[in-house]
Design a protein around this motif. Sequence first.
Motif, PDB file in Angstrom:
ATOM      1  N   GLN A 490       4.986 -18.909  11.679  1.00 54.33           N
ATOM      2  CA  GLN A 490       6.331 -19.507  11.667  1.00 54.33           C
ATOM      3  C   GLN A 490       6.185 -21.011  11.876  1.00 54.33           C
ATOM      4  N   SER A 491       6.726 -21.746  10.957  1.00 53.16           N
ATOM      5  CA  SER A 491       6.798 -23.204  11.152  1.00 53.16           C
ATOM      6  C   SER A 491       8.101 -23.630  10.508  1.00 53.16           C
ATOM      7  N   GLY A 492       8.310 -24.904  10.442  1.00 53.84           N
ATOM      8  CA  GLY A 492       9.580 -25.341   9.847  1.00 53.84           C
ATOM      9  C   GLY A 492       9.751 -24.797   8.450  1.00 53.84           C
ATOM     10  N   GLY A 493      10.910 -24.335   8.126  1.00 49.26           N
ATOM     11  CA  GLY A 493      11.178 -23.791   6.786  1.00 49.26           C
ATOM     12  C   GLY A 493      10.685 -22.367   6.667  1.00 49.26           C
ATOM     13  N   SER A 494      10.309 -22.028   5.438  1.00 45.40           N
ATOM     14  CA  SER A 494       9.895 -20.643   5.149  1.00 45.40           C
ATOM     15  C   SER A 494       8.583 -20.314   5.855  1.00 45.40           C
ATOM     16  N   GLY A 495       8.482 -19.085   6.448  1.00 50.67           N
ATOM     17  CA  GLY A 495       7.270 -18.662   7.159  1.00 50.67           C
ATOM     18  C   GLY A 495       6.457 -17.682   6.337  1.00 50.67           C
ATOM     19  N   GLN A 496       5.471 -17.054   7.002  1.00 50.44           N
ATOM     20  CA  GLN A 496       4.646 -16.024   6.357  1.00 50.44           C
ATOM     21  C   GLN A 496       4.627 -14.811   7.261  1.00 50.44           C
ATOM     22  N   PHE A 497       4.813 -13.620   6.643  1.00 55.25           N
ATOM     23  CA  PHE A 497       4.770 -12.406   7.459  1.00 55.25           C
ATOM     24  C   PHE A 497       4.213 -11.253   6.626  1.00 55.25           C
ATOM     25  N   GLY A 498       3.265 -10.485   7.231  1.00 52.71           N
ATOM     26  CA  GLY A 498       2.743  -9.281   6.576  1.00 52.71           C
ATOM     27  C   GLY A 498       2.018  -8.452   7.609  1.00 52.71           C
ATOM     28  N   GLU A 499       2.304  -7.152   7.620  1.00 54.93           N
ATOM     29  CA  GLU A 499       1.592  -6.263   8.553  1.00 54.93           C
ATOM     30  C   GLU A 499       1.017  -5.099   7.751  1.00 54.93           C
ATOM     31  N   VAL A 500      -0.279  -4.833   7.966  1.00 50.09           N
ATOM     32  CA  VAL A 500      -0.963  -3.782   7.206  1.00 50.09           C
ATOM     33  C   VAL A 500      -1.669  -2.826   8.163  1.00 50.09           C
ATOM     34  N   HIS A 501      -1.443  -1.504   7.938  1.00 47.81           N
ATOM     35  CA  HIS A 501      -2.181  -0.461   8.655  1.00 47.81           C
ATOM     36  C   HIS A 501      -3.086   0.213   7.626  1.00 47.81           C
ATOM     37  N   LEU A 502      -4.391   0.256   7.900  1.00 47.46           N
ATOM     38  CA  LEU A 502      -5.270   0.916   6.923  1.00 47.46           C
ATOM     39  C   LEU A 502      -6.367   1.725   7.610  1.00 47.46           C
ATOM     40  N   ARG A 503      -6.913   2.634   6.809  1.00 43.02           N
ATOM     41  CA  ARG A 503      -7.976   3.511   7.302  1.00 43.02           C
ATOM     42  C   ARG A 503      -9.162   3.377   6.344  1.00 43.02           C
ATOM     43  N   VAL A 504     -10.410   3.361   6.877  1.00 41.14           N
ATOM     44  CA  VAL A 504     -11.607   3.327   6.014  1.00 41.14           C
ATOM     45  C   VAL A 504     -12.473   4.555   6.292  1.00 41.14           C
ATOM     46  N   GLU A 505     -13.188   5.003   5.238  1.00 43.73           N
ATOM     47  CA  GLU A 505     -14.154   6.091   5.427  1.00 43.73           C
ATOM     48  C   GLU A 505     -15.238   5.975   4.355  1.00 43.73           C
ATOM     49  N   PRO A 506     -16.426   6.558   4.625  1.00 45.59           N
ATOM     50  CA  PRO A 506     -17.507   6.473   3.626  1.00 45.59           C
ATOM     51  C   PRO A 506     -17.099   7.143   2.316  1.00 45.59           C
ATOM     52  N   SER A 507     -17.615   6.606   1.198  1.00 40.92           N
ATOM     53  CA  SER A 507     -17.267   7.138  -0.127  1.00 40.92           C
ATOM     54  C   SER A 507     -18.516   7.189  -1.009  1.00 40.92           C
ATOM     55  N   GLN A 508     -18.484   8.019  -2.053  1.00 42.56           N
ATOM     56  CA  GLN A 508     -19.584   8.066  -3.029  1.00 42.56           C
ATOM     57  C   GLN A 508     -19.480   6.885  -4.005  1.00 42.56           C
ATOM     58  N   GLU A 509     -18.233   6.427  -4.205  1.00 45.29           N
ATOM     59  CA  GLU A 509     -18.007   5.292  -5.112  1.00 45.29           C
ATOM     60  C   GLU A 509     -18.264   3.986  -4.363  1.00 45.29           C
ATOM     61  N   ASP A 510     -18.489   2.906  -5.125  1.00 46.32           N
ATOM     62  CA  ASP A 510     -18.669   1.598  -4.485  1.00 46.32           C
ATOM     63  C   ASP A 510     -17.412   1.188  -3.718  1.00 46.32           C
ATOM     64  N   PHE A 511     -16.246   1.360  -4.378  1.00 45.45           N
ATOM     65  CA  PHE A 511     -14.981   0.999  -3.719  1.00 45.45           C
ATOM     66  C   PHE A 511     -13.871   1.893  -4.267  1.00 45.45           C
ATOM     67  N   GLU A 512     -13.156   2.545  -3.354  1.00 43.56           N
ATOM     68  CA  GLU A 512     -11.987   3.340  -3.733  1.00 43.56           C
ATOM     69  C   GLU A 512     -10.793   2.839  -2.920  1.00 43.56           C
ATOM     70  N   PHE A 513      -9.619   2.801  -3.562  1.00 45.83           N
ATOM     71  CA  PHE A 513      -8.424   2.298  -2.871  1.00 45.83           C
ATOM     72  C   PHE A 513      -7.265   3.245  -3.158  1.00 45.83           C
ATOM     73  N   THR A 514      -6.610   3.713  -2.093  1.00 50.69           N
ATOM     74  CA  THR A 514      -5.409   4.545  -2.315  1.00 50.69           C
ATOM     75  C   THR A 514      -4.222   3.966  -1.542  1.00 50.69           C
ATOM     76  N   TRP A 515      -3.067   4.086  -2.158  1.00 49.45           N
ATOM     77  CA  TRP A 515      -1.808   3.592  -1.560  1.00 49.45           C
ATOM     78  C   TRP A 515      -1.070   4.816  -1.000  1.00 49.45           C
ATOM     79  N   ASP A 516      -1.110   4.939   0.329  1.00 46.87           N
ATOM     80  CA  ASP A 516      -0.523   6.129   0.959  1.00 46.87           C
ATOM     81  C   ASP A 516       0.674   5.773   1.849  1.00 46.87           C
ATOM     82  N   VAL A 517       1.418   4.718   1.450  1.00 54.01           N
ATOM     83  CA  VAL A 517       2.584   4.284   2.242  1.00 54.01           C
ATOM     84  C   VAL A 517       3.794   5.126   1.820  1.00 54.01           C
ATOM     85  N   PHE A 518       4.406   5.781   2.795  1.00 56.89           N
ATOM     86  CA  PHE A 518       5.595   6.593   2.481  1.00 56.89           C
ATOM     87  C   PHE A 518       6.845   5.912   3.029  1.00 56.89           C
TER      88      PHE A 518
END
Length: 689
Positions: A490-518
């Motif tokens: 927060q500063s003068g004028g428009s601010g920035q806000f974002g909150e992220v909850h995520l979980r990581v676990e080992p995978s066979q692929e190099d990188f996998e990403f799933t969107w599980d927000v309900f």
Amino acid sequence: MKEYTAESIRNIALASHSSSGKTMLAEAFLHFTGATTRLGKIEDGSTVSDFNEEEIRRGISLSTSVIPVEYKDVKINFLDTPGYTDFVGEVISALRVADGVLILADSVAGLEVGTEIAWDYATTFKLPRFLVINKMERENANFQKALASVQEFSEIRLIPVQLPWGEKADFQGVIDLITMKAYKGDGKTAVDIPPEFKAAADEAHTKLLEAAAEGDDALMEKYFEAGTLTDEELRRGLKVIVRNGTFAPVFVSSGTAEIGLQLLLDAIVNLMPSPVDIAPVVAKGKDGEEELKASDSGPLAAYVWKTTADPFVGKQTFFRIYSGMLSSDSRVWNQNKGVEERLGTLSIPRGKDGIPVKIIHSGDIGVVPKLSETSTANTLCDKNHPLSLQAPTYPNAPYQVAVLPKTQADSTKISPTLTRLCEEDGTLSWHQEPSTNQTILQGMGDQHIDVAIRRAETKFQVNLITSIPKVPYQEAITKKGDAMYRHKKQSGGSGQFGEVHLRVEPSQEDFEFTWDVFGGAISQSYSTSIQKGILSVMKEGILAGYAISNVHVSVYDGKEHPVDSKPVAFEIAGREAFKLAFQDAGPVLREPIMLVKVIVPESNMGDILGDLNTRRARVQGMESEKGHSTVTATVPLAEMLRYTTQLRSMTGGRGHFTMDLDHYEVVPSHITQEIVAERQKEQQQKKEE
């Protein structure tokens, strides 16, 4: 130089261990035949073969020189190859275009590792060979001992056609077992064999007759009946056994003292095959394979066996014509690159000089400057009759260095320079290692790399620094981890806000990403920003600065603000949440494990196994064949970075190995701590700078 057609040409490689006298023998042949007025010396850098600065500075050959010698209306193209093991690529390229080989053995040292390598490659290429016991004038010279050391190693039987007339300081000439005469000095005049050598010469002459008779049934019959053969019949039988590889004739010489030259040149002309005599060469054509004979009227097929870059005359392309002929100022088709090249003035190479010619006939070796596209192992042919000749197999380059430009100006030229160097030499290669962001140059050993770096400096004016390459470790996780991060500014004028909850676990692929927000806690439009943040961390690493792989990330909750939420806020929140979750998920370093095959003489087996045990190796198997043992093991790459040098010192240069990536494994925790500590130290130094 006059024109020579295929039947009047001999292409002969000189190959052996370093310092056994190849360059001086070529020098002596030139002087003996009147091509030069004085005998050059290696010590003062005046030989025709070793002409570049680096060769003169080191006093050894680093690349193959072509030395044509005209003798009795025959042109012998001598290919003077380097003897030092690091430059074996040059030997392979030369043997690829030779029709015979002179293998030299030092009269004092006998069989040495470079001679073994040359002998084995001559067998691979199925080349007829002479063994030349050279430097017979040296103190401690011993003809029989040197001969026995090679015979013990060789599967081909060795048959002396000459004996030395004295040894050490008394070496004054050769005793020829064909004519049964003694020849003093260079061999121009014959005298009777001195009485003290007569008995040994008679015994050796009988063995030579028996060997020659084996080459031909008619000769065998005559020998059994008459108990002897004429000189002409003896030569005829010898020619057969030399060319079919059942025997290797043994000669005696001294290049420095110019002894035994005429008889050796006579033997090359009489016994070695011309390009017409060799078996047809197989080339790939439009409609399958074609057999090519050395004929000027045949379809053009010229094999490029060597290219060099010269700052004064530009690129030089060396070729051997297997079929057809070439003329200056003509056009040819490069089948490998699919381009047409215009040939300028053709030359016959002699050391650093070229003798300009209008035509080069089938079977001959020539050089042409400034071909733009053509590189080593390409085939030049007629566009209407496309042909390609097979390239030889070069050994794997086991020695690696990381290369860095010295200055900003050098950095722009590093890629083209390394590409040019590797084009010249089949045993050099380079690549960019993405995980460590280093440029890696691979060669046969430290001398090989050192010469390449100096060539970059002198020929291309590019200055490079080398270092031991970093091991391309990977960072990974071993269990599930969970984290949240709120980015709020927060500063003068428009601010920035974002909150992220995520979980990581080992995978066979190099990188996998799933969107599980309900329930729309955060808009899915921020998914790409969160991924961008995570991927930037994965590239940079968290533990020790190495790329992260094999991770599954699930974003399952978060918060957004109707006014202040922006993509950049969620990128930062995703990045920081991932860092926290990673630390919570049992982070580890993984290292590349290589499948290594070490081939050594049986006598070195114990030392090799003991040494591998100190390198965290797991031996998979052992086998022995023909006096050599092969150990197969899996070894961490970190333990193998300078193995080339250590293996050579343990085996006297006779051991070699291959290495391929097998899999990745978790690094032991005590080594991980050292790597992490080293990384922190590096970052601290950067901050202080």
